[in-house]
Enzyme design. Structure first.
Site, PDB file in Angstrom:
ATOM      1  N   ASN A 222     -13.949   1.618   1.453  1.00 26.89           N
ATOM      2  CA  ASN A 222     -13.091   2.799   1.441  1.00 26.89           C
ATOM      3  C   ASN A 222     -12.847   3.265   0.009  1.00 26.89           C
ATOM      4  OD1 ASN A 222     -10.902   4.657   2.655  1.00 26.89           O
ATOM      5  ND2 ASN A 222      -9.814   3.530   1.046  1.00 26.89           N
ATOM      6  N   GLU A 223     -13.351   4.436  -0.297  1.00 30.39           N
ATOM      7  CA  GLU A 223     -13.013   5.174  -1.527  1.00 30.39           C
ATOM      8  C   GLU A 223     -13.336   4.429  -2.814  1.00 30.39           C
ATOM      9  OE1 GLU A 223      -8.963   6.634  -1.203  1.00 30.39           O
ATOM     10  OE2 GLU A 223      -9.522   8.091   0.318  1.00 30.39           O
TER      11      GLU A 223
ATOM     12  N   TRP B  85       1.737   2.966   2.263  1.00 33.25           N
ATOM     13  CA  TRP B  85       2.521   2.949   3.502  1.00 33.25           C
ATOM     14  C   TRP B  85       2.951   1.522   3.827  1.00 33.25           C
ATOM     15  CZ3 TRP B  85      -0.665  -0.512   5.384  1.00 33.25           C
ATOM     16  CH2 TRP B  85      -2.029  -0.386   5.076  1.00 33.25           C
TER      17      TRP B  85
ATOM     18  N   GLU C  77     -10.968  11.330   6.802  1.00 37.93           N
ATOM     19  CA  GLU C  77      -9.571  11.116   6.405  1.00 37.93           C
ATOM     20  C   GLU C  77      -8.935  12.423   5.989  1.00 37.93           C
ATOM     21  OE1 GLU C  77      -8.328   8.454   3.344  1.00 37.93           O
ATOM     22  OE2 GLU C  77      -9.365   6.755   4.238  1.00 37.93           O
TER      23      GLU C  77
ATOM     24  N   TRP D 188       0.868  -1.194   0.000  1.00 35.69           N
ATOM     25  CA  TRP D 188       0.000   0.000   0.000  1.00 35.69           C
ATOM     26  C   TRP D 188       0.895   1.230   0.000  1.00 35.69           C
ATOM     27  CZ3 TRP D 188      -4.789  -1.398  -1.085  1.00 35.69           C
ATOM     28  CH2 TRP D 188      -5.755  -0.394  -1.180  1.00 35.69           C
TER      29      TRP D 188
HETATM   30  C1  BMA Z   1      -6.418   7.341   1.966  1.00 35.09           C
HETATM   31  C2  BMA Z   1      -6.567   5.912   2.419  1.00 35.09           C
HETATM   32  C3  BMA Z   1      -5.471   5.026   1.956  1.00 35.09           C
HETATM   33  C4  BMA Z   1      -4.164   5.702   1.795  1.00 35.09           C
HETATM   34  C5  BMA Z   1      -4.167   7.115   2.278  1.00 35.09           C
HETATM   35  C6  BMA Z   1      -2.924   7.860   1.976  1.00 35.09           C
HETATM   36  O1  BMA Z   1      -7.373   7.805   1.143  1.00 35.09           O
HETATM   37  O2  BMA Z   1      -7.831   5.428   2.151  1.00 35.09           O
HETATM   38  O3  BMA Z   1      -5.837   4.418   0.766  1.00 35.09           O
HETATM   39  O4  BMA Z   1      -3.179   4.983   2.408  1.00 35.09           O
HETATM   40  O5  BMA Z   1      -5.204   7.758   1.660  1.00 35.09           O
HETATM   41  O6  BMA Z   1      -2.756   8.065   0.611  1.00 35.09           O
END
Ligand code: BMA
Length: 802
Positions: free
Chosen positions: A414-415, A171, A506, A169
């Site tokens: 998520n997203e 991270w 987020e 991912w």
């Molecule tokens: C967000 C999360 C992850 C990602 C983070 C940093 O939108 O949902 O997908 O690690 O951003 O880019």
């Protein structure tokens, strides 16, 4: 007798490596076993990630012997319990196939009695390669389904029901682990199987009816005892396989999120035929208020009738090697969240439905849980085969989790709505892909509604609301928002103040790991931010450039590697504080803020506020202050500098404090006492000063407030510009006196972001704070590694970073 555990030592082999047979502890994963056996190096060190990728290119076999007594063999059934089997696994008992499992998130209960014998038996689990299966599934799809390019290092992982971040991912290390991550056991059922229990709450004025529903094998006439808080009801099993009872509780003790009240948990135990299921029940009312208002629509959790300001962070799996998940680490991380005044955690959809332990701790600590379903940043098929794979997963997870009082929301993914707009295939054919999205999402909504009518389903995170597939990254009027304009789009920190989100689920800003953390995984020759190790432990393409570029915007450039690490954490803290402080100041417009991200699953440069080792970054210390239930955010208008008081408590709070205006030599330019009683769920201006009064000395001075509230002291500092490089800050000389665990710091000049770091374990009572001259501060070291503290303690501050 009831349960036979199969946990402990198994043997791991691989048909591709016939010489290899090593012990592996179950629950656990193959990577960790290979590391422990010395077959691979530690994947987290240096650039080792590259060396260990061969592991995913093999099939792996696990086996164990177990023995059954004649008495156990006389049972009516022997139910093998398996969950978190990762992922494509065939399970054999004495060489006969009893299960083919294709979904890590499903649970299996199989009667293996027909396959076993008295005495010695063998269980073996054959894991096959996930990459090959993904490829072959992709070829059979009716249309291309884009996968998370940029996050995943392997294609088509969206077609496999496995933790999505295992393949890397932005991270995350790419470790395609396999194994069994939950306890594995055989349930010995003498006569009748106890399958599950579930509860429901019906609320009246000052009372609640708790229904306990017991599911069992379809055999009538067996006694079931249900013990709720020492009140015992006896039931008789029914041929339908279900029976229930109701407990009436007058004046129940209510479960509250942390900061709003206590977390009483009532015990519930159900017994049938020597099988027992226990749960801890929290009694609370839950609502999600999405009512239309003059702005758009609210996004506000209401618990026991009281509106909650949700504050917290996003959670990713705690370790890329699941063997290393442990009770003490779950406890440490979640306690750290609570200690930073968080009351909500979002279990992010690219990880895993967490272990029971996680939710038990959230119940206990008062951490509300926003629970995503495990889909993230890719598109997903809506074929019959895929729906068939997902349906039992969703139903079982909801059944398993729904009795936890901490869980406040089921969220579809998520997203994934947003991701429709990311990939060429879907961008150019939005109708088809939106319908495809909705086919899966609508089914998920339906399955969840059937399993748990007591909670709301939220389509996706972020989402503007039901049936709204619009851009929730930029609409701050409604729903939850992911605001990434500062990190990913390079806007300045004050862009956080350009939006008034209803709920920001987020937003994040990266930092590098601390020097102490770096020493644990970066060989000394790579102590440089562009070294191979450092770049290998930065998974966001432009990550290191963004951090460095931001330095040049806001700070004087740090003098060396160590100071760069320190400054990156100052920068991260300032970024996130800017958002949180403003969004708290506009409460109740904004009712939630969850920054990205709480934790790391290996040592890495990331958006986390807690490092892999558990060490708090500076951001975490700041979060403890800016998330405090009663807090004093600064606010700037065109004409004034103001201080607000915000109070999340259900009762009024009394604030006693002092505002200082000081120049960088420590000269006091003004001083005001503040005394204010702020009402419950309140937000008031408690101090203001016309800007004209201090404009001339803007770059030469700063404001500082320190308050006492409920016996706790909280400070906040305000600079006239986010460009701290322009300030006339003086070099501070900080004197430190250590007496046991108490550390007293004193400075000749005002010192900012004064941060304590040491190479051992254990937090400080405070860090990354402002230290005024003639106002020594005493900090407590909260760990027990005094020796390491003594030998490695370092004090950083902004004036000495360049
Ligand atoms: C967000 C999360 C992850 C990602 C983070 C940093 O939108 O949902 O997908 O690690 O951003 O880019």
């Amino acid at each position: 007798m009831s349960q036979i555990s199969l946990n402990g030592k198994w043997i791991l082999t691989s048909p591709a490596h016939s010489h290899l047979a090593i012990p592996m502890t179950v629950p656990g994963d193959n990577y960790h076993a290979l590391y422990q056996a010395g077959i691979i190096t530690n994947p987290y060190m240096g650039t080792n990630e590259n060396e260990v990728q061969w592991v995913r290119e093999c099939d792996w076999h696990l086996s164990q012997e177990f023995s059954l007594s004649p008495q156990e063999m006389s049972a009516a059934s022997l139910i093998l319990n398996l969950s978190r089997v990762d992922t494509l696994a065939n399970v054999f008992i004495n060489n006969e196939l009893v299960l083919s499992s294709t979904n890590q998130f499903q649970r299996h209960r199989i009667d293996i009695k027909p396959f076993v014998k008295p005495g010695d038996n063998t269980i073996s689990v054959h894991f096959s390669r996930v990459d090959e299966e993904a490829l072959s599934r992709a070829k059979k799809l009716p249309m291309p389904i884009p996968w998370a390019v940029g996050n995943n290092q392997l294609p088509h992982m969206n077609l496999i029901r496995k933790t999505q971040c295992h393949s890397g991912w932005d991270w995350g290390i790419c470790l395609m682990v396999s194994g069994i991550y939950d306890p594995i056991y055989i349930e010995v059922v003498k006569k009748i199987e106890l399958s599950s229990i579930e509860t429901a709450q019906i609320w009246y004025q000052g009372a609640v009816d708790l229904t306990v529903n017991v599911k069992h094998e379809c055999i009538a006439g067996q006694a079931i005892t249900v013990n709720f808080n020492d009140e015992i009801h006896t039931l008789i099993s029914h041929e339908s396989g279900e029976t229930s009872t109701i407990f009436h509780i007058e004046n129940p003790e209510l479960w509250w999120p942390s900061g709003y009240g206590e977390q009483p948990l009532y015990s519930l135990t159900v017994e049938l035929d020597e099988q027992t299921i226990t749960k801890r029940v929290g009694l609370r009312q839950l609502e999600l208020n999405n009512k239309n208002d003059e702005i758009g629509s609210a996004m506000e959790f209401v618990i026991n009738g009281f509106p909650i300001n949700s504050k917290g962070a996003n959670w990713i799996p705690m370790d890329a090697m699941p063997s290393l998940e442990s009770e003490s680490r779950y406890r440490e991380l979640l306690t750290s969240a609570k200690d930073a005044n968080m009351n909500m955690i979002r279990v992010w959809g690219g990880g895993q439905y967490e272990s029971e332990l996680f939710y038990d701790l959230c119940d206990e600590l008062g951490l509300m849980v926003w629970q995503d379903m495990m889909f993230a940043c890719s598109l997903y098929p809506s074929t019959d085969a895929f729906l068939k794979d997902v349906e039992p997963e969703i139903r079982q997870q909801i059944q398993r989790l729904k009795d936890h009082p901490s869980i406040v929301l089921w969220c579809g993914d998520n997203e994934v709505i947003g991701a429709i707009g990311w990939y060429d295939e879907s961008k150019n054919n939005k109708t088809t892909y939106t319908v495809n999205y909705d086919r899966l999402n609508r089914n998920i909504a339906q399955w969840i509604a059937e399993e748990d009518p007591s909670r709301r389903f939220w389509t996706s995170s972020p989402c503007n609301g039901d049936m709204d597939f619009g851009d929730a990254w930029h609409n701050d009027n409604r729903g939850d928002m992911h605001f990434w304009d500062v990190w990913h789009s390079g806007k300045s920190f004050d862009a956080y103040q350009d939006i008034k989100p209803r709920f920001c689920s987020e937003f994040g800003f990266q930092s590098w790991p601390s020097f102490s953390e770096v020493k644990t995984f970066v060989p000394e020759e790579d102590w440089n931010v562009t070294s191979p190790t450092f770049e290998g432990h930065q998974k966001n393409g432009r990550g290191n450039s963004i951090i460095t570029e931001m330095f040049t915007r806001y700070f004087r450039f740090p003098s060396n590697f160590e100071q760069m690490l320190y400054l990156s954490q100052v920068q991260q803290a300032i970024a996130i504080k800017t958002g949180c402080e403003y969004w708290r100041a506009i409460s109740p417009i904004c009712r939630g803020m969850l920054y990205w991200q709480l934790n790391d699953n290996w040592p890495v440069s990331s958006w986390s506020s807690i490092e892999y080792s558990g060490r708090w970054k500076q951001l975490h210390y700041h979060a403890k202050r800016f998330f405090a239930p009663t807090y004093v955010p600064f606010e700037e208008t065109n004409s004034e500098l103001r201080i607000r008081a915000v109070n999340d408590h259900r009762t009024e709070a009394h604030i006693d404090g002092t505002v200082y205006w000081m120049d960088f030599n420590g000269e006091l330019l003004g001083k005001w006492a503040v005394n204010y009683t702020i009402e419950e769920d309140g937000n008031d201006v408690i101090w203001s000063l016309s800007k004209e009064k201090f404009q001339v000395s803007e770059n030469n001075s700063f404001f500082f407030i320190e308050i006492e509230v409920n016996g706790e002291s909280i400070q906040n500092t305000w600079f006239a510009t986010p460009k701290l490089k322009q300030l006339t800050m003086k070099k501070a000389k900080i004197n430190l006196i250590q007496s046991g665990t108490m550390l007293t710091l004193q400075s000749d000049n005002p010192a900012f972001f004064v941060h304590l770091e040491h190479d051992g374990k254990g937090q400080f009572s405070d860090s990354s704070f402002t230290l005024l001259p003639e106002k020594p501060v005493t900090i407590e070291y909260l760990g027990d590694d005094i020796e390491t503290l003594k030998n490695t303690l370092r004090v950083y501050d902004l004036s000495n970073s360049y």
